[in-house]
Design an enzyme around this catalytic site. Structure first.
Site, PDB file in Angstrom:
ATOM      1  N   TYR A 238      -9.527   5.604  -8.768  1.00 52.89           N
ATOM      2  CA  TYR A 238      -9.457   5.367  -7.325  1.00 52.89           C
ATOM      3  C   TYR A 238     -10.409   6.278  -6.556  1.00 52.89           C
ATOM      4  O   TYR A 238     -11.291   5.805  -5.821  1.00 52.89           O
ATOM      5  CB  TYR A 238      -8.017   5.554  -6.842  1.00 52.89           C
ATOM      6  CG  TYR A 238      -7.873   5.631  -5.342  1.00 52.89           C
ATOM      7  CD1 TYR A 238      -8.338   4.609  -4.516  1.00 52.89           C
ATOM      8  CD2 TYR A 238      -7.265   6.740  -4.738  1.00 52.89           C
ATOM      9  CE1 TYR A 238      -8.208   4.680  -3.136  1.00 52.89           C
ATOM     10  CE2 TYR A 238      -7.129   6.810  -3.363  1.00 52.89           C
ATOM     11  CZ  TYR A 238      -7.595   5.791  -2.569  1.00 52.89           C
ATOM     12  OH  TYR A 238      -7.472   5.873  -1.205  1.00 52.89           O
ATOM     13  N   LYS A 242     -14.031   5.393  -4.677  1.00 53.38           N
ATOM     14  CA  LYS A 242     -14.131   5.630  -3.235  1.00 53.38           C
ATOM     15  C   LYS A 242     -15.302   6.574  -2.933  1.00 53.38           C
ATOM     16  O   LYS A 242     -16.004   6.398  -1.928  1.00 53.38           O
ATOM     17  CB  LYS A 242     -12.832   6.229  -2.701  1.00 53.38           C
ATOM     18  CG  LYS A 242     -11.668   5.259  -2.673  1.00 53.38           C
ATOM     19  CD  LYS A 242     -11.863   4.111  -1.694  1.00 53.38           C
ATOM     20  CE  LYS A 242     -11.660   4.528  -0.275  1.00 53.38           C
ATOM     21  NZ  LYS A 242     -11.733   3.360   0.667  1.00 53.38           N
TER      22      LYS A 242
END
Length: 490
Positions: A238, A242
């Site tokens: 994640y 990002k």
């Protein structure tokens, strides 16, 4: 950074919002429509096959069933749906696709002509999501949003929602600085995003050529994401994807104003549209709920570590003020939206307040009896946690396996316990960077923005000052109350 009144700024503006069906996206849309009903139009990009199904999804998931919009229902009464129909347009699309997946060419031309602001809050937030899925949404999605925005004739700016934890497992004071393209958290080699895309495609082709089953494909792509993230210094897929998304935005924005908001842990509403609204078990809420149900009696979490969190309405207020302050600035700016710098709360206090709540307001079990919570134990090191796990679970399982050799009825029990232990250890591995986090997020840019708000007299309407939060009162009387009401359903 000259101050502009946000109500004047938003009036007659047309805004494209991605991720509008997510927790943060819903609160953002609600706030805009409530404080400035004279916003011209809000286009909400949602995954759907066509415009009709997109609008149905928006109505079903955002407006019709959600208590979040009760204030506006009271304001507009019978005219609420017609107001929504006038101000909101659902756009069938997907940030992971070129042109945002919009198939209607006439609609695309309309968007290019009308859009003033683009707010990208679309993301897949699972720590160990399939690498291809996470890369397509969090990394390539950012590129697709920026490419779209640069084609908009009237575009003022792009606001991108990232996460403060793109810093990885940093410690000390973590600055509000952008990533340069190719930057890594380990100084071993340069990160080439195009090579990561190529690697994903090659792995998918290989698995498909081997006739891999769906579950094998999923597990392999999940492991690939974790491996690549940790190779470059990030703890999970994640935050890695990002971070790459931020790099792409910085590289391709040209002179388009870009605001990147990096929230920490986002929690239930502090005040607006009313206190305590939330949905889903979000980060700290899983352990709180498990503890309240009597199922979680211990946790890997340094009692002295800071639990950096911010109520969702404060995050939204910061987004609106950041957009207002930076429109047409031809620059890139980062805002950390968290509490560790100005009003830190330690893990031990979160645990203390949760215990206090559930002692005074115990959950009720299926038999209709109140659930008693134990004191609970926080392990401050992985070594102490793993020692406990071995003594409490792993060693008894080994004994059980030995018994099952002579008595086959224990075989299924062994398999079940083994899977649970493996799953628990997987979660611990994913979450330990945050339960033992040692960083403090510098919020100099955010503080300058708050000072502007303070001088304007709009503090109450756009409050995002963590100093205004009484953590004991908020956690006991607002956050857990909302968690029980809206997620655990009483």
């Amino acid at each position: 950074m000259e101050f502009v009144n946000p109500l004047s700024f938003l009036k007659d503006k047309t805004i494209l919002v991605t991720g509008a069906t997510g927790f943060l996206g819903k609160v953002f849309v609600e706030k805009i429509l409530r404080i400035q009903p004279n916003v011209k139009k809000m286009y909400l990009l949602v995954r759907a096959t066509n415009a009709k199904s997109a609008m149905k999804r928006i109505l079903d998931e955002v407006y019709v069933e959600k208590d979040l919009f009760n204030v506006q229902r009271d304001i507009f009464g019978a005219n609420f749906k017609s107001f929504i129909s006038e101000k909101v347009v659902a756009v069938a699309g997907d940030v992971s696709e070129v042109n945002l997946g919009v198939q209607d060419s006439k609609l695309m031309e309309e968007l290019y002509k009308e859009i003033d602001l683009v707010v990208n809050s679309a993301a897949t937030t699972d720590f160990d999501e399939r690498y291809d899925f996470s890369f397509n949404v969090n990394t390539m999605g950012a590129l697709n949003v920026m490419s779209f925005a640069k084609n908009c004739i009237k575009i003022n700016m792009v606001l991108h929602v990232s996460t403060a934890y793109v810093c990885g497992e940093g410690s000390g004071l973590i600055p509000e600085k952008p990533f340069y393209n190719g930057e890594t958290l380990k100084c071993t080699c340069r990160l080439e995003i195009t090579e990561e895309k190529k690697l994903i495609d090659e792995k998918l082709n290989q698995l498909q050529a081997q006739g891999a089953a769906k579950n094998e494909l999923t597990s392999t792509m999940k492991e690939l994401g974790i491996q690549r993230a940790r190779f470059y210094g990030w703890p999970n897929t994640y935050v890695f994807t990002k971070a790459m998304g931020e790099m792409i935005l910085g590289k391709y924005r040209d002179n388009l104003p870009l605001v990147i908001v990096r929230p920490t842990i986002i929690t239930s509403t502090f005040a607006e549209p009313f206190p305590g609204w939330t949905e889903g078990l979000r980060t700290i809420d899983g352990p709180i709920a498990g503890y309240g149900k009597g199922k979680l009696t211990f946790l890997l979490a340094n009692p002295k570590a800071i639990c950096d969190m911010m109520p969702v309405d404060m995050v939204v207020n910061s987004m609106i003020m950041a957009m207002t302050a930076n429109t047409r600035q031809s620059s890139q700016i980062i805002y950390h939206i968290g509490s560790s710098m100005r009003n830190p709360i330690k893990m031990t206090n979160v645990h203390k307040f949760a215990r206090q709540y559930f002692i005074e307001h115990p959950l009720i079990n299926k038999a209709g009896k109140p659930i008693k919570v134990c004191k609970g134990t926080l392990f401050k090191t992985t070594a102490s946690f793993y020692t406990y796990m071995r003594i409490r679970y792993v060693m008894p399982l080994k004994v059980l396996k030995l018994i099952s050799v002579f008595d086959k009825k224990y075989k299924d029990v062994c398999i079940g316990h083994g899977k649970k232990i493996k799953f628990a250890m997987r979660l611990v591995d994913l979450y330990k960077p945050y339960m033992l986090f040692k960083g403090i997020f510098d919020d100099t840019n955010s503080q300058k923005l708050r000072m502007k708000v303070g001088k304007s007299g709009l503090v109450d309407a756009f409050n995002f000052d963590p100093k205004s939060i009484d953590w004991e009162d908020y956690i006991i009387n607002t956050h857990i109350v909302g968690l029980v009401k809206y997620v655990l359903k009483g």
